[in-house]
Design a protein around this motif. Sequence first.
Motif, PDB file in Angstrom:
ATOM      1  N   HIS A   1      30.307 -45.330  -9.306  1.00  0.00           N
ATOM      2  CA  HIS A   1      31.017 -45.303  -8.014  1.00  0.00           C
ATOM      3  C   HIS A   1      31.860 -44.033  -7.828  1.00  0.00           C
ATOM      4  CE1 HIS A   1      33.880 -47.038 -10.838  1.00  0.00           C
ATOM      5  NE2 HIS A   1      33.283 -48.212 -10.809  1.00  0.00           N
ATOM      6  N   PRO A   2      31.195 -42.871  -7.694  1.00  0.00           N
ATOM      7  CA  PRO A   2      31.958 -41.609  -7.636  1.00  0.00           C
ATOM      8  C   PRO A   2      32.923 -41.535  -6.451  1.00  0.00           C
ATOM      9  CG  PRO A   2      29.662 -41.250  -6.973  1.00  0.00           C
ATOM     10  CD  PRO A   2      29.739 -42.637  -7.543  1.00  0.00           C
ATOM     11  N   GLU A   3      32.641 -42.297  -5.380  1.00  0.00           N
ATOM     12  CA  GLU A   3      33.496 -42.218  -4.190  1.00  0.00           C
ATOM     13  C   GLU A   3      34.609 -43.257  -4.192  1.00  0.00           C
ATOM     14  OE1 GLU A   3      30.682 -43.917  -4.557  1.00  0.00           O
ATOM     15  OE2 GLU A   3      29.740 -44.297  -2.619  1.00  0.00           O
ATOM     16  N   LEU A   4      34.986 -43.750  -5.394  1.00  0.00           N
ATOM     17  CA  LEU A   4      36.042 -44.763  -5.491  1.00  0.00           C
ATOM     18  C   LEU A   4      37.365 -44.275  -4.890  1.00  0.00           C
ATOM     19  CD1 LEU A   4      36.389 -47.639  -6.623  1.00  0.00           C
ATOM     20  CD2 LEU A   4      37.129 -46.628  -8.777  1.00  0.00           C
ATOM     21  N   TYR A   5      37.568 -42.970  -4.857  1.00  0.00           N
ATOM     22  CA  TYR A   5      38.820 -42.425  -4.306  1.00  0.00           C
ATOM     23  C   TYR A   5      39.004 -42.754  -2.830  1.00  0.00           C
ATOM     24  CZ  TYR A   5      36.057 -38.535  -2.286  1.00  0.00           C
ATOM     25  OH  TYR A   5      35.150 -37.771  -1.575  1.00  0.00           O
ATOM     26  N   LEU A   6      37.905 -43.134  -2.159  1.00  0.00           N
ATOM     27  CA  LEU A   6      37.996 -43.463  -0.733  1.00  0.00           C
ATOM     28  C   LEU A   6      38.414 -44.915  -0.495  1.00  0.00           C
ATOM     29  CD1 LEU A   6      34.735 -41.623   0.320  1.00  0.00           C
ATOM     30  CD2 LEU A   6      37.080 -40.877   0.801  1.00  0.00           C
ATOM     31  N   TYR A   7      38.584 -45.660  -1.571  1.00  0.00           N
ATOM     32  CA  TYR A   7      38.965 -47.070  -1.452  1.00  0.00           C
ATOM     33  C   TYR A   7      40.348 -47.196  -0.809  1.00  0.00           C
ATOM     34  CZ  TYR A   7      38.445 -51.980  -2.863  1.00  0.00           C
ATOM     35  OH  TYR A   7      38.262 -53.336  -2.880  1.00  0.00           O
TER      36      TYR A   7
ATOM     37  N   PRO B   1      33.807 -50.805   1.036  1.00  0.00           N
ATOM     38  CA  PRO B   1      34.508 -49.622   0.503  1.00  0.00           C
ATOM     39  C   PRO B   1      33.587 -48.598  -0.174  1.00  0.00           C
ATOM     40  CG  PRO B   1      35.016 -51.609  -0.784  1.00  0.00           C
ATOM     41  CD  PRO B   1      34.266 -52.069   0.418  1.00  0.00           C
ATOM     42  N   TYR B   2      32.532 -49.038  -0.767  1.00  0.00           N
ATOM     43  CA  TYR B   2      31.524 -48.143  -1.342  1.00  0.00           C
ATOM     44  C   TYR B   2      30.236 -48.908  -1.501  1.00  0.00           C
ATOM     45  CZ  TYR B   2      33.094 -50.307  -5.807  1.00  0.00           C
ATOM     46  OH  TYR B   2      33.437 -51.178  -6.804  1.00  0.00           O
TER      47      TYR B   2
END
Length: 260
Positions: free
Chosen positions: A151-157, A205-206
Motif C-alpha cells: 500500500h504505497p499510497e497509505l500517506y493519503l489515508y 482510502p486505497y
Amino acid sequence: MKTNFHTHHELCRHAGGNAEDYIKEAVKHGFTEIGFSDHAPNDTYDFGYRMRDEDFLQYVNDINTTKRRYSDILTTYIGLEIEHLYDNGEYHNQFKDHLDYFILGQHFIFVDKDPKKRISSFGLTSKEEIIEYGNILCDAMKTKRYKIVAHPELYLYGYLDFDATAEQVARQICECANRTNTILEYNGNGYRRDKIQTNEGMIHPYPRQSFWNIAEEYNVRSILSSDCHSPKQLYDDTMKEVEEIYSKLSTRKVTYFEQF
Ligand SMILES: [Zn+2]
Ligand SMILES: [Zn+2]
C-alpha cells in the motif's frame, strides 16, 4: 487471481487462520502460488498488533510443514511484512535466513529516524509528514531489502486531498521504485475499509486512482494483493471487484515469485 504474496496468519493476533486454512483456500480458487507475509514481530518497539518475538519460529514451522503437504498442488513462499528502521539491517537479519522475501509495510514515519518517536502512516496530515513518508519509503527501497512495497499510497489515508505535494510524493515513490526495481502493491484490502471524503469524492482510502495514474506514467512494476487477514478474504467478492479495476492498469504487472 492465481497468486497472492500478502497473506497474514493468526499469530499476529488480529488475523484469523493458520497456514493450512489459507493454503486450502488458495487451492480451492486454483491458485498456483501463495506467499505468507505476516507482520514481523518487534517486541522492542511494540508496533501494536504483531506476532511476538517468541512466536516467529512457530510461524516459520507452521508454514514449512504445511507447504510440504501441498507441494504437488501449489508452491508456498514465506515472507514478512516489515517496517523499515534506520539501523544497519540487524532487525531484518534476525529473520532473513528463514524467509524468501520481505514486503515493506511502513505503518509509521519516525521523527529524527527514531522508532520510539513515531507517527502512524494512517494519520499523516501535514505536507512535512507526507514528504517524510516519501523519504522513508525511498530510503527503505535503496537498501534493496524489500521485493514489494505494500500500500504505497497509505500517506493519503489522512492527507485526504491529492494536491501538488501529494503528487510530488507519488512521483518520488514511483521514481525510487523504478530505480531500485521494487514492486509497488495494489492492495485490495483498502476496498474493505470505509470510504472517506476527499477532493475526488467519497472513495476507499486505497488503492487511490490519482496515485496509480502517476504509477502508470512511470510504468512501475506492480502486483495485486489481497492483504487477507482471514482465509475467505483471499479471493472474495471484494477481490474480484479490485481485480477488475487492476486489470485496466497499464503498469508492468508481476504475478509470480520468479518475476520478483
Ligand atoms: Zn494486519
Ligand atoms: Zn498486510
